[in-house]
Design a protein around this motif. Structure first.
Motif, PDB file in Angstrom:
ATOM      1  N   ALA A  27      -4.178  17.506   2.932  1.00  0.00           N
ATOM      2  CA  ALA A  27      -5.068  17.377   4.090  1.00  0.00           C
ATOM      3  C   ALA A  27      -6.434  16.915   3.612  1.00  0.00           C
ATOM      4  O   ALA A  27      -6.946  17.396   2.604  1.00  0.00           O
ATOM      5  CB  ALA A  27      -5.182  18.703   4.829  1.00  0.00           C
ATOM      6  N   PHE A  28      -6.997  15.963   4.359  1.00  0.00           N
ATOM      7  CA  PHE A  28      -8.312  15.412   3.991  1.00  0.00           C
ATOM      8  C   PHE A  28      -9.055  15.025   5.257  1.00  0.00           C
ATOM      9  O   PHE A  28      -8.451  14.820   6.328  1.00  0.00           O
ATOM     10  CB  PHE A  28      -8.148  14.198   3.051  1.00  0.00           C
ATOM     11  CG  PHE A  28      -7.152  13.176   3.518  1.00  0.00           C
ATOM     12  CD1 PHE A  28      -7.538  12.138   4.335  1.00  0.00           C
ATOM     13  CD2 PHE A  28      -5.810  13.279   3.164  1.00  0.00           C
ATOM     14  CE1 PHE A  28      -6.619  11.197   4.782  1.00  0.00           C
ATOM     15  CE2 PHE A  28      -4.881  12.345   3.612  1.00  0.00           C
ATOM     16  CZ  PHE A  28      -5.289  11.305   4.419  1.00  0.00           C
ATOM     17  N   ARG A  29     -10.381  14.911   5.126  1.00  0.00           N
ATOM     18  CA  ARG A  29     -11.208  14.609   6.303  1.00  0.00           C
ATOM     19  C   ARG A  29     -11.033  13.155   6.714  1.00  0.00           C
ATOM     20  O   ARG A  29     -10.966  12.265   5.866  1.00  0.00           O
ATOM     21  CB  ARG A  29     -12.689  14.882   6.007  1.00  0.00           C
ATOM     22  CG  ARG A  29     -12.955  16.355   5.821  1.00  0.00           C
ATOM     23  CD  ARG A  29     -14.432  16.690   5.773  1.00  0.00           C
ATOM     24  NE  ARG A  29     -14.601  18.045   5.284  1.00  0.00           N
ATOM     25  CZ  ARG A  29     -14.392  19.141   6.020  1.00  0.00           C
ATOM     26  NH1 ARG A  29     -14.043  19.027   7.289  1.00  0.00           N
ATOM     27  NH2 ARG A  29     -14.537  20.338   5.488  1.00  0.00           N
ATOM     28  N   ASP A  30     -10.949  12.944   8.028  1.00  0.00           N
ATOM     29  CA  ASP A  30     -10.851  11.583   8.561  1.00  0.00           C
ATOM     30  C   ASP A  30     -12.152  10.834   8.267  1.00  0.00           C
ATOM     31  O   ASP A  30     -13.246  11.377   8.415  1.00  0.00           O
ATOM     32  CB  ASP A  30     -10.590  11.630  10.073  1.00  0.00           C
ATOM     33  CG  ASP A  30     -10.080  10.310  10.614  1.00  0.00           C
ATOM     34  OD1 ASP A  30      -8.926  10.251  11.048  1.00  0.00           O
ATOM     35  OD2 ASP A  30     -10.862   9.321  10.589  1.00  0.00           O
ATOM     36  N   LEU A  31     -11.997   9.580   7.854  1.00  0.00           N
ATOM     37  CA  LEU A  31     -13.140   8.735   7.506  1.00  0.00           C
ATOM     38  C   LEU A  31     -14.006   8.433   8.721  1.00  0.00           C
ATOM     39  O   LEU A  31     -15.195   8.150   8.587  1.00  0.00           O
ATOM     40  CB  LEU A  31     -12.583   7.414   6.938  1.00  0.00           C
ATOM     41  CG  LEU A  31     -13.366   6.651   5.890  1.00  0.00           C
ATOM     42  CD1 LEU A  31     -13.741   7.539   4.721  1.00  0.00           C
ATOM     43  CD2 LEU A  31     -12.545   5.455   5.412  1.00  0.00           C
ATOM     44  N   ASN A  32     -13.416   8.470   9.893  1.00  0.00           N
ATOM     45  CA  ASN A  32     -14.104   8.104  11.135  1.00  0.00           C
ATOM     46  C   ASN A  32     -13.915   9.233  12.142  1.00  0.00           C
ATOM     47  O   ASN A  32     -13.165   9.109  13.112  1.00  0.00           O
ATOM     48  CB  ASN A  32     -13.503   6.783  11.656  1.00  0.00           C
ATOM     49  CG  ASN A  32     -14.202   6.290  12.895  1.00  0.00           C
ATOM     50  OD1 ASN A  32     -15.366   6.621  13.163  1.00  0.00           O
ATOM     51  ND2 ASN A  32     -13.481   5.513  13.695  1.00  0.00           N
ATOM     52  N   PRO A  33     -14.603  10.382  11.893  1.00  0.00           N
ATOM     53  CA  PRO A  33     -14.290  11.593  12.654  1.00  0.00           C
ATOM     54  C   PRO A  33     -14.566  11.459  14.145  1.00  0.00           C
ATOM     55  O   PRO A  33     -15.595  10.923  14.549  1.00  0.00           O
ATOM     56  CB  PRO A  33     -15.180  12.660  12.005  1.00  0.00           C
ATOM     57  CG  PRO A  33     -16.226  11.918  11.251  1.00  0.00           C
ATOM     58  CD  PRO A  33     -15.648  10.592  10.889  1.00  0.00           C
ATOM     59  N   GLN A  34     -13.657  11.981  14.939  1.00  0.00           N
ATOM     60  CA  GLN A  34     -13.764  11.952  16.405  1.00  0.00           C
ATOM     61  C   GLN A  34     -14.182  13.308  16.969  1.00  0.00           C
ATOM     62  O   GLN A  34     -14.204  13.497  18.188  1.00  0.00           O
ATOM     63  CB  GLN A  34     -12.426  11.518  17.010  1.00  0.00           C
ATOM     64  CG  GLN A  34     -11.963  10.152  16.546  1.00  0.00           C
ATOM     65  CD  GLN A  34     -12.968   9.055  16.873  1.00  0.00           C
ATOM     66  OE1 GLN A  34     -13.468   8.979  17.991  1.00  0.00           O
ATOM     67  NE2 GLN A  34     -13.292   8.220  15.892  1.00  0.00           N
ATOM     68  N   ALA A  35     -14.524  14.240  16.088  1.00  0.00           N
ATOM     69  CA  ALA A  35     -14.970  15.575  16.483  1.00  0.00           C
ATOM     70  C   ALA A  35     -15.691  16.158  15.272  1.00  0.00           C
ATOM     71  O   ALA A  35     -15.534  15.650  14.149  1.00  0.00           O
ATOM     72  CB  ALA A  35     -13.769  16.444  16.869  1.00  0.00           C
ATOM     73  N   PRO A  36     -16.477  17.226  15.459  1.00  0.00           N
ATOM     74  CA  PRO A  36     -17.174  17.826  14.306  1.00  0.00           C
ATOM     75  C   PRO A  36     -16.219  18.173  13.160  1.00  0.00           C
ATOM     76  O   PRO A  36     -16.600  18.056  11.991  1.00  0.00           O
ATOM     77  CB  PRO A  36     -17.823  19.068  14.917  1.00  0.00           C
ATOM     78  CG  PRO A  36     -18.092  18.663  16.339  1.00  0.00           C
ATOM     79  CD  PRO A  36     -16.908  17.826  16.740  1.00  0.00           C
ATOM     80  N   VAL A  37     -15.016  18.615  13.486  1.00  0.00           N
ATOM     81  CA  VAL A  37     -13.974  18.798  12.467  1.00  0.00           C
ATOM     82  C   VAL A  37     -12.839  17.836  12.808  1.00  0.00           C
ATOM     83  O   VAL A  37     -12.301  17.871  13.928  1.00  0.00           O
ATOM     84  CB  VAL A  37     -13.435  20.249  12.444  1.00  0.00           C
ATOM     85  CG1 VAL A  37     -12.304  20.381  11.421  1.00  0.00           C
ATOM     86  CG2 VAL A  37     -14.562  21.237  12.151  1.00  0.00           C
ATOM     87  N   HIS A  38     -12.496  16.965  11.872  1.00  0.00           N
ATOM     88  CA  HIS A  38     -11.374  16.031  12.072  1.00  0.00           C
ATOM     89  C   HIS A  38     -10.676  15.875  10.723  1.00  0.00           C
ATOM     90  O   HIS A  38     -11.174  15.179   9.828  1.00  0.00           O
ATOM     91  CB  HIS A  38     -11.888  14.685  12.588  1.00  0.00           C
ATOM     92  CG  HIS A  38     -10.789  13.736  13.003  1.00  0.00           C
ATOM     93  ND1 HIS A  38     -11.040  12.542  13.624  1.00  0.00           N
ATOM     94  CD2 HIS A  38      -9.423  13.805  12.856  1.00  0.00           C
ATOM     95  CE1 HIS A  38      -9.890  11.919  13.874  1.00  0.00           C
ATOM     96  NE2 HIS A  38      -8.902  12.661  13.395  1.00  0.00           N
TER      97      HIS A  38
END
Ligand code: AMP
Length: 114
Positions: A27-38
């Protein structure tokens, strides 16, 4: 099925902000987050789409969901809530053809999605 950017992340060929790993799931953070946590939860096995999953993948898909739920609980996101999404093919909005589960949290989600 070709290799994807997520395959490269799993093999550590390109960087990512990894937040969770076990034998089957990364699991890794989305490069283009659509919410504070993505965060994106991906099976290490390169299944292209949910449509390409078979009965042999049932345990793996369960692990993917449970990994996301456990992460949300650990991060204190579960009580307020969150959304999980798997996009499949063109109408689903899938752009990376390595199955992945989006975990979105930290703001109010709306329904239906656009
Ligand atoms: P989907 O549209 O469901 O296929 O989602 C693909 C997601 O991958 C999008 O939200 C992108 O922002 C994200 N993404 C693409 N490349 C990367 C990358 N190198 N690292 C992290 N997230 C990425």
């Amino acid at each position: 099925m070709g290799d994807t950017i997520f395959g490269k992340i799993i093999r550590r060929e390109i960087p990512a902000d990894i937040v969770y790993e076990d034998d089957d799931v990364l699991a890794f953070r989305d490069l283009n987050p659509q919410a504070p946590v993505h965060v994106l939860f991906v099976p290490k096995k390169p299944i292209a789409t949910l449509d390409g999953a078979t009965a042999a993948d049932a345990e793996l898909l369960g692990k993917l969901l449970l990994a996301a739920a456990a992460y949300a609980r650990r991060e204190g996101l579960a009580d307020q809530g969150y959304r999980t999404v798997i996009n499949c093919n063109e109408h689903g909005g899938q752009t990376v053809f390595h199955l992945h589960l989006h975990l979105l949290a930290g703001r109010q989600m709306h329904w239906p999605p656009g």
